[in-house]
Write an enzyme that holds these catalytic residues in place. Structure first.
Site, mmCIF file in Angstrom:
data_model
loop_
_atom_site.group_PDB
_atom_site.id
_atom_site.type_symbol
_atom_site.label_atom_id
_atom_site.label_comp_id
_atom_site.label_asym_id
_atom_site.label_seq_id
_atom_site.Cartn_x
_atom_site.Cartn_y
_atom_site.Cartn_z
ATOM 1 N N ALA A 149 -22.500 -7.510 -26.148
ATOM 2 C CA ALA A 149 -22.253 -5.952 -25.459
ATOM 3 C C ALA A 149 -21.521 -6.455 -24.337
ATOM 4 C CB ALA A 149 -22.909 -4.733 -26.040
ATOM 5 N N GLU A 151 -25.649 -10.232 -37.904
ATOM 6 C CA GLU A 151 -25.048 -8.995 -38.740
ATOM 7 C C GLU A 151 -24.240 -7.971 -37.907
ATOM 8 O OE1 GLU A 151 -29.650 -6.854 -38.371
ATOM 9 O OE2 GLU A 151 -29.076 -8.282 -40.253
ATOM 10 N N TYR A 185 -15.578 -11.404 -34.496
ATOM 11 C CA TYR A 185 -15.955 -12.701 -35.524
ATOM 12 C C TYR A 185 -14.981 -13.408 -36.473
ATOM 13 C CZ TYR A 185 -19.890 -10.046 -33.404
ATOM 14 O OH TYR A 185 -20.819 -9.210 -32.520
#
Length: 154
Positions: free
Chosen positions: A73, A106, A118
Site C-alpha cells: 500500500a 491475490e 502487477y
C-alpha cells in the site's frame, strides 16, 4: 521519486503504517497483526520513506522457494509516483537473491491500478477466487522468477 528510501520496517513505523492501512483497505490489519509480522522469521516487511515520512509498505512471506505478497500500500496522497513499483521491485530483487522461484498474490478484481502494476511487472493471472472478498472476486497472480530474466525485473 527523489529522496525515496526503501528499508526494513521498524516498530516505530507502525503508527504511520496503520494510517495508510486504514486509508487503503476496507478490512485493515490492526497493530497486533502488524507487530506479529515484524517477529516472523519468514516475513519480509519493508517501508518506503520520503524525507523521513513513511509513505508506503509491503509485507510478504517467503517460505522455501515461494513468496506470497500479502500487503502492499501507498498513502493515497502520493500514489502514482512509482512508490508501489519500487516496493514491488525491491521484493522481486530480494526473492531472486534467495533463489525464490515464484511470487504469488491475490488482488480484488476492482483494484485496477494494482492489477496494472502487477501485469506491467510481469505477473500473470493464473486463477480467480469467486466472491473471495464477500461479493467481490480475487484474481490470483504469479510471477515466475526462474525464467532467465524474462520477467519485467530481468
Amino acid at each position: 521519486m527523489q529522496n525515496l528510501l526503501v528499508r526494513d520496517c521498524r516498530r516505530e513505523d507502525l503508527s504511520a503504517i496503520l494510517k495508510i492501512e486504514k486509508e487503503s483497505f476496507p478490512d485493515p490489519w490492526g497493530r497486533e497483526l502488524l507487530e506479529k509480522e515484524l517477529s516472523l522469521s519468514f516475513s519480509r516487511f519493508i517501508v518506503a520513506e520520503v524525507d523521513g515520512e513513511i509513505v508506503g509498505y509491503l509485507i510478504a512471506w517467503i517460505i522455501g522457494d515461494s513468496c506470497e505478497l500479502n500487503r502492499i500500500a501507498v498513502a493515497p496522497c502520493i500514489r502514482k509516483k512509482g512508490i508501489g513499483k519500487k516496493l514491488l521491485y525491491e521484493l522481486i530483487d530480494y526473492c531472486k537473491s534467495r533463489n525464490v522461484k515464484e511470487i504469488f498474490l491475490e488482488v480484488r478484481e476492482s483494484n485496477l491500478n494494482a492489477i496494472k502494476l502487477y501485469r506491467s511487472s510481469g505477473f500473470e493471472r493464473i486463477s480467480i477466487r469467486k466472491n473471495y472478498y464477500g461479493g467481490e472476486s480475487a484474481f490470483i497472480y504469479r510471477l515466475k522468477l526462474d525464467r532467465g530474466g524474462e520477467n519485467a525485473q530481468g
